[in-house]
Every structure is written in structure tokens, then in C-alpha cells.
Scaffold this active site. Sequence first.
Site, PDB file in Angstrom:
ATOM      1  CE  LYS A 114       0.553   1.399   4.450  1.00 15.15           C
ATOM      2  NZ  LYS A 114       0.669   2.745   5.065  1.00 15.15           N
TER       3      LYS A 114
ATOM      4  CB  THR B 127      -1.788   4.700   2.454  1.00 13.66           C
ATOM      5  OG1 THR B 127      -1.428   4.088   3.697  1.00 13.66           O
ATOM      6  CG2 THR B 127      -0.518   5.142   1.736  1.00 13.66           C
TER       7      THR B 127
END
Length: 333
Positions: free
Chosen positions: A191, A248
Site C-alpha cells: 500500500k 494511505t
Amino acid sequence: MTRCAVFGTGSWGTAFAMVLADAGCEVTLWGRRQELVDAIHGTHVNPDYLPDVPLPPSVRATTDPSVALAGADFAVLAVPSQTLRENLAAWAPLIEPQTVLVSLMKGIELGTAKRMSEVIGEVAGVGQERVAVVSGPNLAREIANRQPAASVVACTDEAVAKRLQAACHTPYFRPYTNTDVIGCELGGAVKNVIGLAVGMANGMGLGDNTKATLITRGLAETTRLGLALGADAHTFAGLAGMGDLVATCSSPLSRNNTFGTNLGRGMSLEETIAATRQTAEGVKSCESVLDLARRNGVDMPIVEAVVDVVHNGRPTQEALRALMSRSAKPERR
């Protein structure tokens, strides 16, 4: 009372130390710099990373790893992933037989393409039943402000995962247990790379369609790699997969997102590094994630594009065109 040592006085290490203390644990933070440790120990504030967040009185600080590890039930590792091997080699002889090692790190080691739990097991000489990971949508600043958040604590030994769950469960921090360590670690590591890609798109002034495409296809790449390594596909639909990815890729509090945004605006790698105070794990881990994918015959075009931009100097516009011009295929994981 549960005793915890937390190695690393950055934002996430400090915030997690606060979580552990709020959950009733006795916590000792280890830091390398004496002046920062003295400030934390004396004022219960981390002036460098969370200067406006008072830490609970039960959080102490030291530069002596033997003091931090004495009688520890959990040793939480919150150092930059590429420094783990060297640091842990120095600490390993001090680790007591009952201590469970907990990784907060979200990276893949350069050169070996090993996950952090694999590095911990190898360097500390402990079985995987004594290694746990924490992964999820855990932006340190929000948790330090005690805003509601959830995460995953994973260990191959479910009983150990439940012990860790109890040690960090507070009214604002809800941990879920999982035994899929591989999936949780990959979700956290990849991620960061997708966050760089979405940040680049943001810096280029591109819209939500582009970013949604990168997030969704990034999750598909992560899942492909996870399945190749034996992870559970369901993990990537949960907090350690989609949850962490969304946080994120959508928040300016994400260091990887901000780093990518600066690159997308035209800043050079050197300028972006200089403007970024803390470690953006995806900058180095994008290379090791791609290495891991190639070792396992997994196609990860977004990760490859990020490596081209960050480490090979390819312009972001050119990398985007290359991604979009790939031969069309049916949508599948």
C-alpha cells in the site's frame, strides 16, 4: 501488568506506546538520541514528532535496550524497515525467552525480499509463534489524537494474537486478530507503493477516476502477490488490505502520499527527500516489492511504474502513458 518495550521514537512508535499505556500496559520507549529520550522521559512529550500530545505517565524512555527489554512481554519494533536487521542483531541477545516480537513496520527488505516477520525470525532466532505484526489504517497523528481507529494484530499462533489484542485494546483503538501474517504484511508494504502512485496522480492534477483506478488495480496487484505467497485472499478485503490502502491513498497525513504528490508536482527525488522529515517506506520498498514479485512470477505494473519514476528518473507523465497503453485484458485479480 503487561510490560512492553517500544523500539523507535518516531510518530507511529510513540503513538503506539501511548495506545499500549492507555490499555493499561507499562511501557518503555527506546530511542537512539539521548536528548529526545530525556525530553520524553522528563516531560512525557515527544517534542520532535508529536509535540502537542501528552503521553501517559506510565510511558518511560531510555537509550539502553537492556532496560527496555527487561521483563518485557512484548517488544514492539517501530524502526525504519531497512534498518531492522542491523538494529535487531544488536538487541537480540537481550531478548528474554517469553518476549513476543511485534512488528509495526510496513516494508520488504532490500536485497533479500523478505518480509519483516521473516527478518525478525531469522535475526532473533525465534519461531513464528513469537512474532506478531500490527497492520491497518493507522495514521499516527489521528491515533495520537485518540480518534477512533481499528487495526489487525496477526500471528500464526492465535493465542498470541489474542494476548496482543488485549494489550492494545482501548476505547479508541480496536484491534482484530488474524493468523494470516503474510497477507497482513504484504497489505501494509504494497500500500505504501500504491500510495506513492496515487500521490503522483494527485500532484499531476489528475482526478478521482485516475486515483480510484490506481487504488483498485493496486489492490489487485497486492492480492495477486499475496496469493502467490500463500496469503488468504480475504485479508486484502479487510483492514490490513483495503482499509490501510484507502487511508494511505486518501490522506495528506500519509508520508508516501505526500512524497508522491511532490514528485507529481515536478520536484526531483532529492528535493522531495529533503522536504520529507520522516521515512516514506515505499520509496525504498518499491524496489524490494518488485523484486519479490519477479521472484514469484507476479505481474505488478503499477509497482514497476513507481520504481521507474522514483529510482530510474522516468517522468511521471511518461510512466502514466506507459501504464495506460498496456494491452487491454479482462478484469481479474
